[in-house]
Design an enzyme around this catalytic site. Structure first.
Site, short mmCIF file in Angstrom:
data_model
loop_
_atom_site.label_atom_id
_atom_site.label_comp_id
_atom_site.label_asym_id
_atom_site.label_seq_id
_atom_site.Cartn_x
_atom_site.Cartn_y
_atom_site.Cartn_z
N ASP A 1 0.85 -1.20 0.00
CA ASP A 1 0.00 0.00 0.00
C ASP A 1 0.88 1.24 0.00
OD1 ASP A 1 0.29 1.09 3.04
OD2 ASP A 1 0.33 -1.09 3.01
N ASP B 1 1.40 4.64 2.16
CA ASP B 1 1.09 5.05 3.52
C ASP B 1 0.23 6.31 3.53
OD1 ASP B 1 1.63 4.11 6.20
OD2 ASP B 1 2.69 5.99 6.52
#
Length: 264
Positions: A206, A208
């Site tokens: 992902d 952040d």
């Protein structure tokens, strides 16, 4: 006995092949995260230990890192591999990429992070915490497999279990750090204290929180698991080839980490 130790988490519990043995090992530092699983990978004897426990029941700030590393040392491993899921702090490091860390920044607190509590004072250098031999080898394996890989990178290690605020994440990005995780400290450093060559393999799941304003969504545990699951077969294949073709580590700087480190 085993020649390679692997710490891992979700999706890696069934990593080993052949005749598999589970063994509980007592340590001077309390109980490890779980039983160690002994088997084969890439034709080599391997010890696998789920760092969060089977079923992922131990949060990162509660892991007994000292016990886990002691287990690997007691089994006589020549190298330790620490795969983990991380968030990206830089736009060019995308979900699905692999980062082979050469540095970390410790932002944790309250973790038991040394084996050497006296009476012999011991200062082990952490200037280059990861084994360059293993990292160069892993880079070559990733490239042969056509994986999007970054051969170096700095991970900022936070305490968890919470994710970062946007302000914290933007600060980490502005500092130039590459990825963020919760388990590399003190795991990588404790390996160095035991003179065990160690490599991190970070799978980016992902972006952040600090990148939300630029179009990325805030990290969620569900999203992390989704990306990790989508890439788990690639990670398994990488680990198998990495272990099968593992180079000699006797020249690793980790092997002489205690030379000159003790004031006695």
């Amino acid at each position: 006995m085993a020649t390679v130790g692997i710490f891992g988490g979700s999706g890696l519990y069934q990593l080993l092949t052949g005749a598999v043995e589970e063994r509980w090992i007592e340590t001077p530092y309390g109980p490890p995260s779980d039983k160690v699983v002994l088997g084969e990978l890439g034709g080599r004897p391997v010890a696998f230990l789920p760092r969060h426990g089977r079923g992922h029941t131990i949060p990162p700030h509660k892991i007994n890192y000292r016990a886990n590393l002691w287990v690997m040392k007691s089994l006589g491993v020549d190298a330790v591999i620490g795969p983990c899921a991380v968030g990206s702090l830089q736009k060019h490091i995308e979900p699905g990429h692999v980062v082979l860390c050469d540095q970390f920044v410790d932002r944790t607190s309250g973790r038991e992070d040394t084996f050497y509590e006296g009476p012999i004072v011991t200062h082990v250098s952490a200037a280059e915490p990861y084994c360059p031999i293993l990292r160069a080898h892993a880079l070559g394996v990733c490239q042969r497999r056509g994986m999007a890989v970054h051969g170096t990178g700095t991970m900022v290690v936070v305490n968890g279990p919470r994710f970062s605020t946007k302000a914290e994440s933007r600060w980490y990005t502005q500092m130039g750090w590459d990825i963020i995780g919760m388990t590399q400290y003190p795991e990588a450093y404790l390996a160095r204290e035991l003179e065990l060559p160690y490599i991190n393999i970070s799978l980016v799941t992902d972006y952040d929180a600090g990148l939300v304003s630029e179009g990325a969504e805030a990290v969620t545990h569900e999203a992390v698991l989704e990306v990790f699951a989508a890439n788990i077969e690639n990670l398994r294949g990488l680990l198998a080839e990495l272990v099968e073709t593992l180079p000699e580590t006797s020249a690793s700087p980790a092997k002489t980490a205690l030379t000159g480190a003790r004031l006695a």
